[in-house]
Structure formats: structure tokens, C-alpha cells
Design a protein around this motif. Structure first.
Motif, PDB file in Angstrom:
ATOM      1  N   TRP A   7      76.899  47.582  62.694  1.00 16.48           N
ATOM      2  CA  TRP A   7      77.450  46.305  62.203  1.00 16.48           C
ATOM      3  C   TRP A   7      76.715  45.141  62.860  1.00 16.48           C
ATOM      4  O   TRP A   7      76.460  44.122  62.237  1.00 16.48           O
ATOM      5  CB  TRP A   7      78.941  46.213  62.525  1.00 16.48           C
ATOM      6  N   PRO A 268      75.191  46.326  56.208  1.00 20.85           N
ATOM      7  CA  PRO A 268      75.329  45.600  54.944  1.00 20.85           C
ATOM      8  C   PRO A 268      74.015  45.237  54.270  1.00 20.85           C
ATOM      9  O   PRO A 268      73.975  45.084  53.052  1.00 20.85           O
ATOM     10  CB  PRO A 268      76.111  44.343  55.356  1.00 20.85           C
ATOM     11  N   TRP A 271      73.329  48.153  52.314  1.00 19.95           N
ATOM     12  CA  TRP A 271      74.273  48.202  51.190  1.00 19.95           C
ATOM     13  C   TRP A 271      73.715  47.451  49.995  1.00 19.95           C
ATOM     14  O   TRP A 271      73.767  47.921  48.867  1.00 19.95           O
ATOM     15  CB  TRP A 271      75.601  47.565  51.591  1.00 19.95           C
TER      16      TRP A 271
END
Length: 434
Positions: A7, A268, A271
Motif C-alpha cells: 500500500w 493500486p 490495479w
């Protein structure tokens, strides 16, 4: 590598890398502004391999520790630029060599896609890369950004404003992101449903409608993160939606339905590269611009331009992120109006269209197969080779209805025996040649 570390890499890679470098400069006791600017530029290049120009730096100890960096620019063909970056931190934490910043402000940043991709794989955010510093459980309290622009692979520049508040492990507690200068607003809000719960209430306001639901993140055994969201679009104007993000559409109307969002990766950023969405939609009423289905059927030839009003358009849209852009696949398309009904499918990539439709006209023309091609700016409809040959035969036997029946026969012949048109025969002969 742990999920929380991933993260760190993903959500705040743009600010934490500069943050660590900049605060590293303050380890020197009472450095001058020029020394801090030079230290930031040197550390950035050592860690990324990309040179950084720092226009100016200024830091203060009162009322709290803050560092301002102005006119940042990377040494790239299309530089990443930041007009102003300000960090507000706890002096006590920094003296203890812990990275804890209460607030990060970013103003006037520009991120060209090609330049941002050059940083992929450069550094892994491991503890060793932080030098003598360690990460606090909440290294950054919040990030605020204004006029931050992303330039995509087609050169479309979109500016955003927003704010993200963090919980431990870089999990967003609350986030707001909006398209800058767009009316009606295009805004996303995320609210974590509880401490330790990796699920967020998701509220999107866009194009005079809403697109709301929940999003969840699951940490997988191999270390990746899986995103899954269920969202419900309500009365979203399609033209307003696409124009808010610098795009155009051939369909007018308001969309309702259900959307599922899926992605899996280390962070992300990954992603976004593999993001898959599936939307089951209904648009009632709808207008197809660039397509005149009735004219295409009546002429049995290539048709460009015009429009087709529909009482209803429904189907499923799948989008998939790829290295070459986002692929859009429309399946189970169903359209009806007072004049016609149609069904079919289509695929779009980089604004090029490839699809097939079967059109039924109420006044006796049944099941005419059409090929959809061209681009979104200039779409075209035509009969395929086999269907066109069948249409010519059918017209000679029975004009009107005969054309449609012949087209269907021709399509069936093409499916069973190959394209019977002269062009198709030439292709078959060429394939058979030694």
C-alpha cells in the motif's frame, strides 16, 4: 513484502518518495534552503536514476516543522512537474528518525503517463531504502492536492482536486477526489466502514446522476491485493459522463444498471493497469449518433452518418485495462424502437469499432445482419461479404423481404462454407495456394 508495504508503494508512491528524500535533508543540523534543495535533488536521482530540478526550497521550525519545495521537474522527455509541494511534520518524530508527516500539500502537478511509467520497478520501498529512518504506523496523516493533472497515452490531460486521510497501514480512512472545473460535478467519496475493516462506502456523483455502492480490498496469501466493488449507476447522463473525462460517445441517454469492478496486483498502480469492470446497463430512451440502422438495411450497402432513436438500449459492457489501452466489449446488446429491434455485440479499442448486428424492421424486413466498423468519430454499417451476396440473390427473387431473406441465407452460407462473394473466393484461393 507485506500488504501494508505494498500500500505504501501504491497509494502514496508519488509523495512518499519525495517526502523521504526531502526530510532526509533535514537530518543535517540547521541546513540552509539551498542545501536542502541540493540534497533533495541528489537523493532523488540516487534512488530513482532520474535527475530532479528543484527551483527553490524553504523550511521553518515555527509554529511547526514545514518544508516547501517549489518548481520541481524531472529530467525526462516529458517532465513530471510540481509547482508547489509542502510538508508539515512533527520535529520530535523526525529527531527520533521516524517518518511521520501530518499533512502534505501538492499544487499544480503534471504527470505524463509515459514519464510516470519510467519509474516502474525503480526501488521497492523496503526499509533499507529509507536509510536511517523508519516508518511510523501512520507516516502521513493526510494528502491534499489541487490542480493535479494526469496525461494519458492519447495526450488527454485531466485535472483533479482531492484529499485523502489515512489510517495505519496506509489504509484510507476517507478520500475525496473530483474533476477540476467540471459542471455538473464529477466527484468520488470513499468512507471506511470501520477501523480494521477493509471496506469502503463508495459514492460517486457524476453527470447529474450517482454511481454508488461498496468497495473492498482483500490481502491474498502471495502478497497481492484484490479489489472488488459493487456499484449501482442511477440516471447518469452518458454524454456528460464521457465529456467529463475528455471522451466522446455515440450513445445519448441516461444509464441505469449495475457495475462490478475487479482488479488484482501488488498496489493500486497495478490495479489500474489490469482493471476489469462489468456493467449490465439499460438506457431508456437512447439515441445512436453516427448510425442509421434503417437506412443501412434499406440500402443493403455501406451507411455512414445519421442517427437512430431508440426506446431502449440494454446490454453488458466489459472493460479491460491492457498495455495498449482499455478494451471495451459490448455483449448481449438489445435495442428496440417503434421502427426496429436489433441485437448484437461490438468491441472497441483506441476508438476503433468492430462488431455485428442483426436488425429486424417492423415492415417486413427480418434479421438483416450488419457489420459495424470504422471509428467512434466515423462509424459505418455494412453487410458482410456473404450476407451481401445473399442479399443480391434475394432481391432478384423477391424485392424487399427477399433482400433480407437472401442476406440471412448468405450469412449462413458464409458461416458453413466460407465467404461466397468474389472477394471471399479470392481470399480462399489465396489461402489454398502452395
Amino acid at each position: 513484502m507485506s500488504a501494508s508495504r505494498r500500500w505504501i508503494i501504491g497509494i502514496a508512491a508519488a509523495c512518499v518518495g519525495v517526502l523521504v528524500i526531502a526530510l532526509g535533508g533535514l537530518a543535517w543540523w540547521l541546513p540552509s534552503d539551498a542545501q536542502v534543495a541540493a540534497r533533495v535533488a541528489t537523493e532523488f536521482e540516487q534512488r530513482t536514476g532520474v535527475a530532479l530540478r528543484v527551483g527553490a526550497a524553504h523550511w521553518t521550525l515555527r509554529p511547526g516543522l514545514s518544508l516547501e519545495l517549489d518548481e520541481l521537474a524531472t529530467a525526462q522527455k516529458e517532465p513530471i512537474t510540481v509547482r508547489r509541494l509542502v510538508l508539515h511534520a512533527s520535529l520530535r518524530e523526525l529527531l527520533a528518525r521516524r517518518i511521520r508527516v501530518d499533512d502534505v500539500e501538492i499544487e499544480g502537478a503534471v504527470f505524463p503517463r509515459a514519464s510516470a511509467r519510467e519509474f516502474r520497478g525503480r526501488g521497492d520501498g523496503s526499509p533499507a531504502a529509507l536509510g536511517a529512518f523508519t516508518m511510523d504506523p501512520v507516516p502521513v496523516g493526510q494528502v491534499r492536492f489541487d490542480d493535479v493533472t494526469w496525461i494519458d497515452r492519447r495526450g488527454i490531460a485531466l485535472a483533479y482536486d482531492g484529499r485523502i486521510e489515512f489510517d495505519p497501514g496506509w489504509m484510507p480512512r476517507r478520500a475525496e477526489v473530483s474533476r477540476r472545473g467540471v459542471t455538473p460535478p464529477a466527484r468520488l467519496e470513499l468512507t471506511r466502514e470501520g477501523e480494521g475493516i477493509d471496506r469502503w462506502r463508495t459514492d460517486i456523483e457524476v453527470a447529474g446522476g450517482t454511481w454508488s455502492g461498496t468497495a473492498a480490498v482483500q490481502a491474498l496469501p502471495e502478497g497481492n491485493l484484490r479489489l472488488h466493488a459493487d456499484l449501482v449507476p442511477r440516471d447518469v447522463d452518458i454524454v456528460g459522463l464521457t465529456s467529463a473525462f475528455g471522451r466522446k460517445t455515440a450513445v445519448e441517454g441516461r444509464i441505469n444498471g449495475r457495475t462490478e469492478v475487479m482488479a488484482e496486483g501488488a498496489n493500486p498502480i497495478e490495479w489500474w493497469q489490469v482493471l476489469h469492470t462489468r456493467t449490465r446497463f439499460t438506457v431508456r430512451p437512447a439515441l445512436l449518433r453516427g448510425f442509421d440502422l434503417a437506412r443501412a438495411v434499406s440500402t443493403a450497402g455501406i451507411s455512414r452518418g445519421g442517427q437512430t432513436p431508440l426506446d431502449e438500449l440494454a446490454g453488458t459492457l466489459d472493460t479491460q485495462g491492457t498495455e495498449n489501452g482499455i478494451v471495451l466489449r459490448y455483449t448481449n446488446l438489445k435495442a428496440r424502437s417503434g421502427l426496429l429491434t436489433a441485437s448484437g455485440s461490438a468491441t472497441m479499442l483506441n476508438r476503433k469499432v468492430d462488431g455485428e448486428l442483426a436488425v429486424d424492421i417492423v415492415d417486413g424486413v427480418v434479421g438483416v445482419p450488419l457489420k459495424v466498423g470504422g471509428t467512434l468519430d466515423a462509424p459505418e454499417l455494412s453487410l458482410t461479404g456473404g450476407a451481401l451476396a445473399g442479399a443480391a440473390i434475394g432481391s432478384a427473387v423477391l424485392p424487399g423481404v427477399g433482400t433480407a431473406i437472401g442476406a440471412r441465407i448468405g450469412q449462413r452460407m458464409e458461416q458453413l462454407f466460407g465467404d461466397p462473394s468474389p472477394k471471399g473466393a479470392a481470399k480462399k484461393k489465396k489461402r489454398a495456394a502452395p
